[in-house]
Design an enzyme around this catalytic site. Structure first.
Site, PDB file in Angstrom:
ATOM      1  N   ARG A 187       0.838  -1.202   0.000  1.00  0.00           N
ATOM      2  CA  ARG A 187       0.000   0.000   0.000  1.00  0.00           C
ATOM      3  C   ARG A 187       0.870   1.249   0.000  1.00  0.00           C
ATOM      4  NH1 ARG A 187      -1.229   2.434   4.437  1.00  0.00           N
ATOM      5  NH2 ARG A 187      -1.433   0.531   5.678  1.00  0.00           N
ATOM      6  N   TYR A 232     -15.520  17.350 -16.206  1.00  0.00           N
ATOM      7  CA  TYR A 232     -15.972  15.957 -16.213  1.00  0.00           C
ATOM      8  C   TYR A 232     -17.047  15.743 -15.154  1.00  0.00           C
ATOM      9  CZ  TYR A 232     -15.717  11.000 -14.857  1.00  0.00           C
ATOM     10  OH  TYR A 232     -16.020   9.721 -14.507  1.00  0.00           O
ATOM     11  N   ASP A 248      -6.255  18.940 -15.356  1.00  0.00           N
ATOM     12  CA  ASP A 248      -6.585  17.595 -15.817  1.00  0.00           C
ATOM     13  C   ASP A 248      -6.192  17.506 -17.289  1.00  0.00           C
ATOM     14  OD1 ASP A 248      -7.781  15.265 -16.763  1.00  0.00           O
ATOM     15  OD2 ASP A 248      -9.478  15.430 -15.388  1.00  0.00           O
ATOM     16  N   LYS A 251      -7.674   6.169 -19.561  1.00  0.00           N
ATOM     17  CA  LYS A 251      -7.877   6.611 -20.941  1.00  0.00           C
ATOM     18  C   LYS A 251      -6.589   6.456 -21.756  1.00  0.00           C
ATOM     19  CE  LYS A 251     -11.796   8.057 -19.002  1.00  0.00           C
ATOM     20  NZ  LYS A 251     -12.158   7.776 -17.602  1.00  0.00           N
TER      21      LYS A 251
END
Length: 415
Positions: free
Chosen positions: A68, A120, A192, A217
């Site tokens: 982690r 978005y 972004d 993406k």
């Protein structure tokens, strides 16, 4: 990983491609950054490390402690992301939304955020429904004219959040001009960069403090990994983000990191073809009498085409257009394409199409969608890397079928 072990992870300042990105072109970095041959076996491709925990030489003497906190595959991917975005620090998260949430968690309760209004849908939802509930207020502003930022500054404003191009109407924000205003007011700027990837735009070079991606993406590029990434040159921000990355624990699996880094190795090749195909698709749609309007930064008709040429190294693979007709016409079109798959998401090698008003941006109120230009006949295309002639032929037949049936239905009702 402790700071004392950073050299073990990245190599010395005199060796290794990851720490000297300025020497190399994008394609070379995409293939080699964070991808040194395995020291133990000589394997050219670093192996997948699924272990959750790692042996320490002595108490507190380790390179990796717990997956982690850090993992070899994630470390490799984060090195690559930092190199491609010209950043000192890279971060990987379990999704783009987790990236957004972690960065916003660096803000104290009572902070104010200014976000571009055409953002978005998932980011809008988080800012409005989640961040707001923990005392972070957001003002959504049309930043096509960056001077509007000045009108919304408050004493508690801490961050400006920008997408450029925006989703789905492909508006642009002048990053350098926005940064100048924001920094003069002591604000951080996050960009972004999902729609362009680091191949076509470098926000950190334009002064932004943080750059983020939904790596689901273009960065991964094969529609088989959900992930988010971020990069920064700001050491203080990096320290906060690294702490929260471990504390919140929204980290990607080693396998997903391995897959995403494999995708990165062809990012430069894919982005060229995405943009080549998108330009041809946009030009075809603009000439079609079955289309009301086309939005693509590579078209001279785009109102910010000049900014696109200055700020971007290419125009990307996303095209939006308004089909002649209504939501039913758009729905028929989306059911009749053969190569463009009706699906959410974007940036994979395959072409996708969707109706934002009823899919990715359905969570916005109708009046908000109308204000943003997300009309019922606005279709968003993620143009893939298939042969452009085949994609155009697919769009042509679907347009003809959908609009012709619309005309037939109108004529029948008139009778």
């Amino acid at each position: 990983m402790s700071p004392a072990n950073a050299t073990a992870r990245f190599g010395s300042s005199d060796e290794g491609i990851a720490v000297t990105p300025a020497k190399y072109g994008f394609g070379t970095l995409a293939i080699h950054a964070g991808a040194e041959p395995d020291a133990a076996t000589g394997a050219v491709i670093p192996p997948l490390s699924l272990s959750t925990t790692f042996k320490q030489k002595a108490v507190g003497d380790f390179v990796y402690e717990y997956s982690r906190s850090d993992n070899p595959n994630r470390a490799n991917l984060e090195t690559a992301i930092a190199a491609l975005e010209h950043g000192k620090h890279g971060f990987a998260f379990s999704s783009g939304s987790a990236t957004t949430a972690t960065i916003l968690n660096t803000l104290a309760p009572g902070s104010h955020v200014i976000s571009v209004n055409d953002v978005y849908g998932g980011t809008h939802r988080y800012l409005n429904k989640v961040a707001h509930s923990v005392g972070i207020e957001t003002t959504f502003v049309d930043l096509a004219d960056v001077d509007r930022l000045r009108d919304h500054l408050r004493e508690n404003t801490r961050l400006v959040w920008v997408e450029t191009p925006t989703n789905p109407t492909l508006r642009l924000v002048d990053i350098a001009a926005l940064v100048e205003i924001a920094h003069s007011a002591g604000l951080y700027v996050a960009v972004d960069n999902t729609f362009l990837s680091p191949y076509f735009q470098s926000p950190l070079d334009l002064g932004a403090d943080i750059v983020v991606h939904s790596a689901t993406k273009y960065i991964n590029g094969h529609s088989d990994v959900v992930m988010g990434v971020a990069a920064t040159n700001n050491d203080a921000l990096a320290s906060k983000i690294r702490f929260l990355q471990n504390a919140i624990g929204a980290v990607p699996s080693p396998f997903d990191c391995y897959q995403a880094q494999r995708g990165i190795k062809t990012l430069h090749l894919r982005m060229r073809q995405h943009a080549h195909n998108a330009q041809l698709v946009a030009e075809f749609l603009e000439q079609s009498p079955l289309v009301d309007s086309v939005i693509y930064p590579g078209l001279p008709s785009h109102p910010q085409h000049g900014l696109a040429k200055r700020q971007m190294r290419g125009f990307g693979g996303m095209v939006s257009f308004r089909i002649k007709g209504d939501t039913n016409t758009a729905d028929r079109f989306l059911q009749r394409t053969r190569l463009f798959t009706l699906a959410e998401s974007l940036g994979g090698v395959e072409s996708l199409a969707e109706l934002p008003a009823r899919m990715t941006h359905a969570g916005l109120a109708p009046e908000e969608r109308n204000e943003l230009g997300i009309t019922e006949n606005l279709i968003r295309l993620s143009v893939g890397v298939e042969d452009a002639d085949d994609l155009i032929a697919d769009l042509a037949q679907a347009l003809q079928s959908a609009v012709s049936e619309n005309d037939t239905l109108i004529a029948a009702v008139s009778v």
